[in-house]
Motif scaffolding. Structure first.
Motif, mmCIF file in Angstrom:
data_model
loop_
_atom_site.group_PDB
_atom_site.id
_atom_site.type_symbol
_atom_site.label_atom_id
_atom_site.label_comp_id
_atom_site.label_asym_id
_atom_site.label_seq_id
_atom_site.Cartn_x
_atom_site.Cartn_y
_atom_site.Cartn_z
ATOM 1 N N ARG A 82 -21.196 -35.114 15.247
ATOM 2 C CA ARG A 82 -20.588 -33.788 15.366
ATOM 3 C C ARG A 82 -19.156 -33.817 14.824
ATOM 4 N N TRP A 83 -18.424 -34.888 15.121
ATOM 5 C CA TRP A 83 -17.074 -35.056 14.573
ATOM 6 C C TRP A 83 -17.123 -35.057 13.042
ATOM 7 N N ARG B 221 -17.859 -31.610 11.623
ATOM 8 C CA ARG B 221 -16.698 -30.727 11.769
ATOM 9 C C ARG B 221 -15.619 -31.062 10.739
ATOM 10 N N LYS C 266 -16.671 -29.938 7.256
ATOM 11 C CA LYS C 266 -16.560 -28.475 7.146
ATOM 12 C C LYS C 266 -15.101 -28.061 6.971
ATOM 13 N N ARG C 267 -14.194 -28.738 7.679
ATOM 14 C CA ARG C 267 -12.772 -28.430 7.559
ATOM 15 C C ARG C 267 -12.254 -28.765 6.158
ATOM 16 N N LYS D 89 -11.658 -33.166 18.028
ATOM 17 C CA LYS D 89 -11.878 -32.730 16.650
ATOM 18 C C LYS D 89 -13.339 -32.411 16.341
ATOM 19 N N SER D 90 -14.158 -32.429 17.385
ATOM 20 C CA SER D 90 -15.557 -32.030 17.215
ATOM 21 C C SER D 90 -15.778 -30.573 17.624
#
Length: 423
Positions: free
Chosen positions: A314-315, A318, A321-322, A421-422
């Motif tokens: 998940r981290w 994310r 995506k960022r 950060k997730s």
């Protein structure tokens, strides 16, 4: 999604075959090397090239430790800027260390060429990316000093960094054209192949349980037999155990995890288009690179938490995506972590533990070039060289204060970083 039991993506994709060689008889040799990673196999390769008998004992498999699990960035120098290295080590020896390790990537690449090691070598450099304006100021300081020393480094503006990386998330970067990327497991297996061809004995699945001095030789005891050697090199770095009392307590072990996507093909054509490896200036740094099959491999300090669709994945999702909002959802193929040996001043060590017993240790996440260079230096020393010619002054072991507390604290901080950060 099923994750394979391999150590890392690099083990899955390495073109160099694994070297499996049990020990079946006692050995008498000039040099015994404990550990089959970059340092140990570089020592073996160069010692054999110097005409010495050498025997490598690896407890698990070639590249089992950090050598088979790291990011694969062949960087120049150390984690610290050159001027800070000189401040810690001393002007004369520090300048020499900076020079020697500045040439480190070139030497690694020369070995890859000489022995035709299949490890997906790229020569397009690496990028130290600024995560903030303060990070860019730090990179500016580094760039000025490296350029003063004549190194081919380029300070990248925000726009130039965006073009090289394919992301507008950074405030600039430092491109080091000396550096490159490899499949680290391919490289370490290639070193093993080259060392064996040069005459080194390499045994895997052999744990050294006792190390004792007998007259003018060392005796290494294992469940498979003994090795008698004039000299011994402990090349276990972050994976050091209790074989030599107190050595394990001389550094703080921290984990670094990585998550690899499935091959993404043309979807990642604009991401690191020249295939530089990247790491950032954040206190809890992260890394990013593309491999030869167009996977994205992203990592950070800490351990893998959870399996498929767990916290680390998940981290990773994310962060991707960022950094690359146009990329879209991705599937992940593999996650893993390895250990780094951190010293208080971020400078590695070469310890003389006793007569004829040495250990290079504490690479602080810079294992590839320093491990290769330090292995060669120790091999040259044991072939009749002088300790004064080593890249670093020889030191005795000093215990890292509250080592266990520091390791636990870092692990907690890194886990919290993944969680925050997730979201």
């Amino acid at each position: 999604m099923a994750h394979s039991p391999t150590l890392s993506l690099w083990e899955q994709t390495a073109e160099e075959p694994d070297l499996v060689s049990p020990m079946t008889a006692d050995v008498v040799t000039d040099i015994a090397v404990v550990g089959g990673g970059f340092t140990g196999l570089s020592t073996a390769l160069h010692a054999a090239g110097n005409g010495l008998g050498v025997c490598v004992l690896e407890a698990r498999q070639i590249g089992y430790g950090g050598s088979g699990r790291n990011v694969g960035l062949v960087n120049a120098g150390l984690w610290l800027p050159p001027q800070d290295v000189r401040a810690h080590v001393g002007e004369e020896r520090g300048a020499r260390l900076v020079e020697v390790l500045g040439e480190g990537p070139n030497y690694v690449m020369s070995l890859i060429e000489k022995y035709q090691i299949r490890c997906e070598l790229t020569r397009t450099g690496t990028i130290h990316a600024a995560h903030s304006p303060a990070g860019f100021r730090d990179l500016t300081r580094r760039a000025e000093e490296w350029r003063r020393l004549g190194a081919p480094v380029s300070l990248l503006s925000r726009d130039a960094a965006c073009e090289k990386i394919g992301s507008s998330a950074f405030h600039g970067g430092l491109l080091d054209s000396r550096a490159g990327t490899i499949n680290p497991m391919g490289y370490v297996r290639g070193l093993a192949r080259a060392a064996k061809a040069a005459g080194a004995r390499i045994h895997t699945g052999v744990s050294v349980t006792r190390l004792v001095r007998q007259a003018d030789r060392w005796l290494l005891e294992t469940a498979s037999g003994t090795v008698s050697a004039k000299s011994v090199v402990l090349a276990t770095n972050a994976y050091t155990d209790e074989l030599w009392p107190g050595l394990r307590s001389s550094f703080v072990p921290i984990n670094f995890f990585q998550v690899a996507t499935v091959p993404l093909g043309d979807r990642v054509a604009s991401i690191l288009p020249e295939r530089q490896g990247l790491w950032d200036t954040g206190t809890v740094m992260f890394s990013l690179r593309r491999d030869a099959e167009d996977r994205l491999i992203i990592g950070s300090m800490g351990s893998v938490i959870g399996g498929a669709k767990g916290l680390s994945e998940r981290w990773a999702a994310r962060q991707l995506k960022r950094l690359f909002p146009d990329l879209g959802p991705v599937a992940f193929e593999k996650s893993w972590h390895g250990q780094i040996a951190m010293t208080a001043d971020h400078i590695p060590r070469i310890h003389r533990l006793a007569e004829g017993l040495y250990t290079p240790i504490g690479y602080n996440g810079r294992g590839i070039a320093p491990g290769t260079i330090f292995g060669k230096a120790v091999a040259d020393l044991l072939a009749g060289g002088d300790e004064a010619d080593l890249p670093l002054p020889v030191t005795g072991v000093q215990q890292e204060a509250v080592r266990g507390l520091k390791a636990g604290f870092y692990q907690t901080v890194f886990a919290a970083n993944q969680m925050l950060k997730s979201i």
